[in-house]
Scaffold this motif. Structure first.
Motif, PDB file in Angstrom:
ATOM      1  N   ARG A   1      -7.460 -43.571  -3.481  1.00  0.00           N
ATOM      2  CA  ARG A   1      -6.527 -43.082  -2.467  1.00  0.00           C
ATOM      3  C   ARG A   1      -6.830 -41.639  -2.069  1.00  0.00           C
ATOM      4  O   ARG A   1      -6.832 -41.290  -0.882  1.00  0.00           O
ATOM      5  N   SER A   2      -7.100 -40.784  -3.052  1.00  0.00           N
ATOM      6  CA  SER A   2      -7.333 -39.368  -2.756  1.00  0.00           C
ATOM      7  C   SER A   2      -8.539 -39.180  -1.836  1.00  0.00           C
ATOM      8  O   SER A   2      -8.510 -38.349  -0.923  1.00  0.00           O
TER       9      SER A   2
ATOM     10  N   VAL B   1     -10.267 -35.004   7.160  1.00  0.00           N
ATOM     11  CA  VAL B   1     -11.453 -34.264   7.606  1.00  0.00           C
ATOM     12  C   VAL B   1     -12.037 -34.855   8.882  1.00  0.00           C
ATOM     13  O   VAL B   1     -12.424 -34.123   9.795  1.00  0.00           O
ATOM     14  N   THR B   2     -12.115 -36.186   8.963  1.00  0.00           N
ATOM     15  CA  THR B   2     -12.836 -36.834  10.070  1.00  0.00           C
ATOM     16  C   THR B   2     -11.936 -37.423  11.148  1.00  0.00           C
ATOM     17  O   THR B   2     -12.393 -37.688  12.260  1.00  0.00           O
ATOM     18  N   GLY B   3     -10.673 -37.670  10.801  1.00  0.00           N
ATOM     19  CA  GLY B   3      -9.780 -38.332  11.748  1.00  0.00           C
ATOM     20  C   GLY B   3      -9.911 -39.845  11.730  1.00  0.00           C
ATOM     21  O   GLY B   3      -9.211 -40.550  12.461  1.00  0.00           O
ATOM     22  N   ASN B   4     -10.807 -40.382  10.899  1.00  0.00           N
ATOM     23  CA  ASN B   4     -11.047 -41.819  10.803  1.00  0.00           C
ATOM     24  C   ASN B   4     -10.620 -42.375   9.451  1.00  0.00           C
ATOM     25  O   ASN B   4     -10.724 -41.694   8.428  1.00  0.00           O
ATOM     26  N   SER B   5     -10.183 -43.622   9.459  1.00  0.00           N
ATOM     27  CA  SER B   5      -9.894 -44.315   8.204  1.00  0.00           C
ATOM     28  C   SER B   5     -11.158 -45.000   7.705  1.00  0.00           C
ATOM     29  O   SER B   5     -12.001 -45.428   8.495  1.00  0.00           O
ATOM     30  N   ILE B   6     -11.277 -45.113   6.397  1.00  0.00           N
ATOM     31  CA  ILE B   6     -12.390 -45.844   5.800  1.00  0.00           C
ATOM     32  C   ILE B   6     -12.016 -47.318   5.732  1.00  0.00           C
ATOM     33  O   ILE B   6     -10.933 -47.676   5.261  1.00  0.00           O
ATOM     34  N   VAL B   7     -12.909 -48.164   6.222  1.00  0.00           N
ATOM     35  CA  VAL B   7     -12.712 -49.614   6.150  1.00  0.00           C
ATOM     36  C   VAL B   7     -13.217 -50.090   4.794  1.00  0.00           C
ATOM     37  O   VAL B   7     -14.388 -49.939   4.473  1.00  0.00           O
ATOM     38  N   GLU B   8     -12.305 -50.654   4.004  1.00  0.00           N
ATOM     39  CA  GLU B   8     -12.689 -51.111   2.667  1.00  0.00           C
ATOM     40  C   GLU B   8     -12.847 -52.617   2.647  1.00  0.00           C
ATOM     41  O   GLU B   8     -12.169 -53.348   3.368  1.00  0.00           O
TER      42      GLU B   8
ATOM     43  N   VAL C   1     -11.267 -54.703  11.398  1.00  0.00           N
ATOM     44  CA  VAL C   1     -11.798 -53.519  12.072  1.00  0.00           C
ATOM     45  C   VAL C   1     -11.154 -53.390  13.445  1.00  0.00           C
ATOM     46  O   VAL C   1     -11.271 -54.278  14.289  1.00  0.00           O
ATOM     47  N   ASP C   2     -10.459 -52.285  13.655  1.00  0.00           N
ATOM     48  CA  ASP C   2      -9.867 -51.986  14.961  1.00  0.00           C
ATOM     49  C   ASP C   2     -10.097 -50.503  15.221  1.00  0.00           C
ATOM     50  O   ASP C   2      -9.315 -49.646  14.817  1.00  0.00           O
ATOM     51  N   ILE C   3     -11.211 -50.219  15.881  1.00  0.00           N
ATOM     52  CA  ILE C   3     -11.613 -48.826  16.090  1.00  0.00           C
ATOM     53  C   ILE C   3     -10.579 -48.050  16.892  1.00  0.00           C
ATOM     54  O   ILE C   3     -10.355 -46.860  16.664  1.00  0.00           O
ATOM     55  N   SER C   4      -9.905 -48.711  17.816  1.00  0.00           N
ATOM     56  CA  SER C   4      -8.919 -48.026  18.647  1.00  0.00           C
ATOM     57  C   SER C   4      -7.620 -47.763  17.899  1.00  0.00           C
ATOM     58  O   SER C   4      -6.831 -46.911  18.295  1.00  0.00           O
ATOM     59  N   ASN C   5      -7.390 -48.465  16.813  1.00  0.00           N
ATOM     60  CA  ASN C   5      -6.151 -48.309  16.044  1.00  0.00           C
ATOM     61  C   ASN C   5      -6.476 -48.492  14.565  1.00  0.00           C
ATOM     62  O   ASN C   5      -6.198 -49.547  13.986  1.00  0.00           O
ATOM     63  N   PRO C   6      -7.077 -47.480  13.933  1.00  0.00           N
ATOM     64  CA  PRO C   6      -7.617 -47.646  12.582  1.00  0.00           C
ATOM     65  C   PRO C   6      -6.583 -47.837  11.478  1.00  0.00           C
ATOM     66  O   PRO C   6      -6.932 -48.269  10.390  1.00  0.00           O
ATOM     67  N   GLY C   7      -5.328 -47.509  11.699  1.00  0.00           N
ATOM     68  CA  GLY C   7      -4.312 -47.733  10.675  1.00  0.00           C
ATOM     69  C   GLY C   7      -4.272 -46.635   9.630  1.00  0.00           C
ATOM     70  O   GLY C   7      -4.887 -45.581   9.779  1.00  0.00           O
ATOM     71  N   PRO C   8      -3.537 -46.889   8.522  1.00  0.00           N
ATOM     72  CA  PRO C   8      -3.360 -45.862   7.492  1.00  0.00           C
ATOM     73  C   PRO C   8      -4.663 -45.546   6.769  1.00  0.00           C
ATOM     74  O   PRO C   8      -5.608 -46.334   6.768  1.00  0.00           O
ATOM     75  N   ALA C   9      -4.674 -44.378   6.136  1.00  0.00           N
ATOM     76  CA  ALA C   9      -5.878 -43.945   5.432  1.00  0.00           C
ATOM     77  C   ALA C   9      -6.181 -44.845   4.242  1.00  0.00           C
ATOM     78  O   ALA C   9      -7.339 -45.115   3.937  1.00  0.00           O
ATOM     79  N   PHE C  10      -5.132 -45.326   3.578  1.00  0.00           N
ATOM     80  CA  PHE C  10      -5.337 -46.096   2.351  1.00  0.00           C
ATOM     81  C   PHE C  10      -4.232 -47.127   2.195  1.00  0.00           C
ATOM     82  O   PHE C  10      -3.053 -46.825   2.387  1.00  0.00           O
ATOM     83  N   THR C  11      -4.630 -48.347   1.854  1.00  0.00           N
ATOM     84  CA  THR C  11      -3.645 -49.413   1.625  1.00  0.00           C
ATOM     85  C   THR C  11      -3.731 -49.980   0.213  1.00  0.00           C
ATOM     86  O   THR C  11      -2.787 -50.614  -0.249  1.00  0.00           O
ATOM     87  N   GLY C  12      -4.862 -49.784  -0.449  1.00  0.00           N
ATOM     88  CA  GLY C  12      -5.057 -50.393  -1.761  1.00  0.00           C
ATOM     89  C   GLY C  12      -5.522 -51.829  -1.673  1.00  0.00           C
ATOM     90  O   GLY C  12      -5.794 -52.470  -2.692  1.00  0.00           O
ATOM     91  N   SER C  13      -5.636 -52.335  -0.465  1.00  0.00           N
ATOM     92  CA  SER C  13      -6.061 -53.719  -0.255  1.00  0.00           C
ATOM     93  C   SER C  13      -7.562 -53.785  -0.032  1.00  0.00           C
ATOM     94  O   SER C  13      -8.175 -52.828   0.446  1.00  0.00           O
ATOM     95  N   ILE C  14      -8.164 -54.934  -0.354  1.00  0.00           N
ATOM     96  CA  ILE C  14      -9.579 -55.163  -0.059  1.00  0.00           C
ATOM     97  C   ILE C  14      -9.723 -55.979   1.227  1.00  0.00           C
ATOM     98  O   ILE C  14     -10.811 -56.468   1.541  1.00  0.00           O
ATOM     99  N   GLY C  15      -8.637 -56.120   1.975  1.00  0.00           N
ATOM    100  CA  GLY C  15      -8.696 -56.793   3.257  1.00  0.00           C
ATOM    101  C   GLY C  15      -8.446 -58.284   3.169  1.00  0.00           C
ATOM    102  O   GLY C  15      -7.801 -58.777   2.233  1.00  0.00           O
ATOM    103  N   VAL C  16      -8.961 -59.017   4.155  1.00  0.00           N
ATOM    104  CA  VAL C  16      -8.769 -60.457   4.255  1.00  0.00           C
ATOM    105  C   VAL C  16     -10.137 -61.144   4.266  1.00  0.00           C
ATOM    106  O   VAL C  16     -11.150 -60.509   4.570  1.00  0.00           O
TER     107      VAL C  16
ATOM    108  N   LYS D   1       0.392 -62.351   4.289  1.00  0.00           N
ATOM    109  CA  LYS D   1      -0.460 -62.210   5.470  1.00  0.00           C
ATOM    110  C   LYS D   1      -1.941 -62.423   5.151  1.00  0.00           C
ATOM    111  O   LYS D   1      -2.789 -62.241   6.018  1.00  0.00           O
ATOM    112  N   GLY D   2      -2.217 -62.773   3.906  1.00  0.00           N
ATOM    113  CA  GLY D   2      -3.591 -63.059   3.526  1.00  0.00           C
ATOM    114  C   GLY D   2      -4.370 -61.874   3.006  1.00  0.00           C
ATOM    115  O   GLY D   2      -5.568 -61.993   2.720  1.00  0.00           O
ATOM    116  N   PHE D   3      -3.712 -60.713   2.868  1.00  0.00           N
ATOM    117  CA  PHE D   3      -4.387 -59.536   2.329  1.00  0.00           C
ATOM    118  C   PHE D   3      -4.454 -59.628   0.802  1.00  0.00           C
ATOM    119  O   PHE D   3      -3.499 -60.063   0.159  1.00  0.00           O
ATOM    120  N   LEU D   4      -5.579 -59.196   0.267  1.00  0.00           N
ATOM    121  CA  LEU D   4      -5.824 -59.301  -1.174  1.00  0.00           C
ATOM    122  C   LEU D   4      -5.878 -57.935  -1.834  1.00  0.00           C
ATOM    123  O   LEU D   4      -6.297 -56.948  -1.219  1.00  0.00           O
TER     124      LEU D   4
END
Length: 581
Positions: free
Chosen positions: A364-365, A373-380, A396-411, A475-478
């Motif tokens: 998270r940190s 620093v970059t204004g972008n979220s990291i896609v995990e 991946v939604d470049i126009s709306n990257p979402g929160p910096a950290f979710t703790g999820s590995i995605g879908v 929602k299928g997030f893991l």
């Protein structure tokens, strides 16, 4: 409690398994609009076909950058064909294994695609392997040919005993910086590395061929391209095994191509036809970097900046000083080291579209500092060698990257099914933990010459057991919540306790040893060993020095603990690592 009773008392929950046994892919509703639910696994015949298409579309674009020099896709194609010609002239045929022991330089993509062009099988080798580790991989794969950077030739010399290696191709880091024999920049760089920095230990490899000589000879050969089928092997990608030795995951052309298409589907229409520049600090021999940076960005006509030594942050910053990159892939530890560099934090990140993390858990940190620093979220995402490697990814939604950290590995990515399996073998419900299991076209064919290990990992219905415990939400997030197996994950690299224990047990002053992972703020985990010595004279320094001779750097224990009493064991004598942790 037996399984039937457990099922009877288990509270009812939402299931992702339909009555007919098929998977209810609830995660599809979480895809970004326009992302395909499935891919066409028959789009390409082979990785050679894929490479040809990329070359034809982007022939005059810069494809790779190394040490400040660009290589166009057109030049890459010419070099690939010349090296493929030499390989065929030496009798290498479809299905033969060819080992590539190279860092991130021009030589890597040239050798990679040359081997694939003639239908041979790539055996990726970590250049930092010790002779013991290299010897095992060469013997296990049966490779008769190896391409190696001269810096690591002495290790190869020591590792050759008992292998089937007949052909050795040597190269120096500056060899391909330009065509022709003058190559002043490359020759100067080679001289500095060998004579000034003295980074080439003495070696003796009679009969070895220089890559530049092979390219010159191969350029006169007409390459005969074999008929490569989607189910033919493309890679033997070695990964640690619970038996203490590395196993070769058999990845077919279909496996790797499917994974490329799965990842590309998530970025559909978001990375434009303009030249995208991606930074590649992770080694291309690693399956994450190989698939994402090398293969996927080629389909976009990307310009790939190769970083040979990402640990030298100062040099990396010099390389990136004039670069305005749009993509970068790293493990958590590399993101941390870049963020700690003041020059990196001052960069212009206006062109950055996509930052991807994989190989290990993102902290998270680090995620929050990166966005600040970059204004972008990291896609995990999440993956493993046996899955080519991508299994899940944050949408991946470049126009709306979402929160910096979710703790999820995605879908799960397109054409991929995921379930969580309870200990009794039944399928877990939503929000219930279980071992993450995967089924899809990216799942490996099996382990090379290890049918028993394959059967333990992939069941009769094609479900691959990952060894990680996960939970899936509505929602299928893991999320990964635990690890079933004893593997230690150091900066994105798998470390298996049995291998560490086998090496340390070779020391005459060691009576008992156990290896476990301990948390580390930077690397995620580090290796700790608990030793019962035979003599009181054994020291931590002696243990570490012994390990340095037999293990790659990231496997060397950071913590060494000595005990006077025997280690805790099961009734049958197996050491209880979980209790030691």
């Amino acid at each position: 409690m037996n399984a039937s009773v457990a099922a009877a008392v288990r509270p009812a929950g939402q299931s992702i398994v339909n009555p007919d046994g098929s998977t209810n892919r609830i995660w599809l509703s979480s895809y970004v609009k326009g992302v395909a639910h499935d891919i066409d696994v028959n789009k390409y015949r082979s990785l050679g076909h894929y490479f040809d298409e990329c070359i034809e579309k982007f022939r005059h674009r810069p494809g790779f950058v190394s040490i400040g020099t660009e290589m166009s896709y057109d030049r890459l194609d010419r070099l690939v064909n010349a090296f493929a010609g030499w390989l065929q002239s030496q009798g290498i045929r479809k299905g033969d294994r060819v080992a590539i022991m190279l860092p991130n330089t021009f030589q890597y993509p040239v050798c990679l695609f040359a081997v694939l062009r003639i239908g041979a099988v790539v055996v990726n080798v970590n250049p930092l392997y010790t002779a013991r580790e290299l010897n095992h991989q060469l013997k296990d794969s049966g490779a008769e040919t190896i391409i190696v950077m001269e810096n690591f030739a002495s290790t190869l010399q020591e590792a050759l005993g008992g292998t089937q290696v007949k052909r050795i191709v040597l190269t120096q880091i500056g060899d391909l910086l330009s065509d022709g024999w003058l190559n002043p920049k490359g020759r100067a760089l080679n001289y500095v590395i060998r004579k000034v920095q003295k980074m080439v230990p003495a070696y003796n490899l009679p009969g070895a061929v220089w890559m530049r000589d092979a390219l010159k000879a191969g350029g006169k050969v007409q390459v005969k391209r074999p008929e490569v089928q989607p189910e033919d092997l493309a890679f033997l990608q070695y990964t640690g095994g619970t038996t203490g030795v590395a196993k070769g995951a058999m990845l077919t052309h279909r496996n790797v191509l499917a994974n490329c298409q799965q990842a590309l589907a998530f970025a559909e229409g978001q990375l434009t036809g303009e030249t995208e520049t991606v930074v590649t600090p992770l080694p291309l021999y690693h399956i994450f970097s190989l698939t994402v940076n090398c293969l996927i960005f080629m389909a976009l006509g990307g310009r790939n900046i190769l970083i040979a030594n990402p640990r030298d942050t100062k040099r990396v910053m010099m390389i990136l000083k004039k670069e305005n990159f749009s993509g970068i892939t790293c493990v958590n530890t590399l993101y941390a080291s870049f963020l700690d560099d003041p020059d990196f934090r001052k960069r212009d990140f206006s062109n950055l579209k996509l930052a991807v993390a994989g190989g290990m858990a993102l902290q998270r940190s680090i995620a929050e500092r990166w966005k600040e620093v970059t204004g972008n979220s990291i896609v995990e995402g999440y993956g493993l060698t046996e899955c080519s490697p991508i299994v899940t990814q944050a949408p991946v939604d470049i126009s709306n990257p979402g929160p910096a950290f979710t703790g999820s590995i995605g879908v799960p990515v397109p054409s991929t099914e995921v379930r969580c399996r309870r200990e009794d073998g039944s399928w877990a419900d939503i929000n219930e933990p279980g071992e993450l299991c995967v089924r899809g076209p990216q799942v490996m064919k099996g382990y090379w010459q290890r049918p028993e290990d394959t059967a333990k990992t992939i069941d009769a219905e094609g479900w691959l057991a990952t060894g990680d415990i996960a939970v899936m939400d509505e929602k299928g997030f893991l999320k990964i919540v635990d690890r079933k197996k004893d593997m230690i994950l150091v900066s994105g690299f798998n470390v298996y306790p049995n291998e560490i224990e086998d090496v340390i047990a070779m020391h005459p002053d060691v009576k008992e040893v156990a290896a476990v992972g301990v948390p580390d703020e930077v690397a995620g985990e580090r290796v700790k060993v608990i030793i019962v010595p035979r003599t009181p004279t054994l020291t931590k320094e002696a243990v570490i020095e012994h390990c340095r001779k037999n293990l790659t750097g990231y496997k060397i224990p950071r913590v060494v603990e000595f005990r006077d009493t025997e280690l805790p064991k099961t009734p049958v004598g197996k050491i209880l690592r979980r209790e030691l942790r």
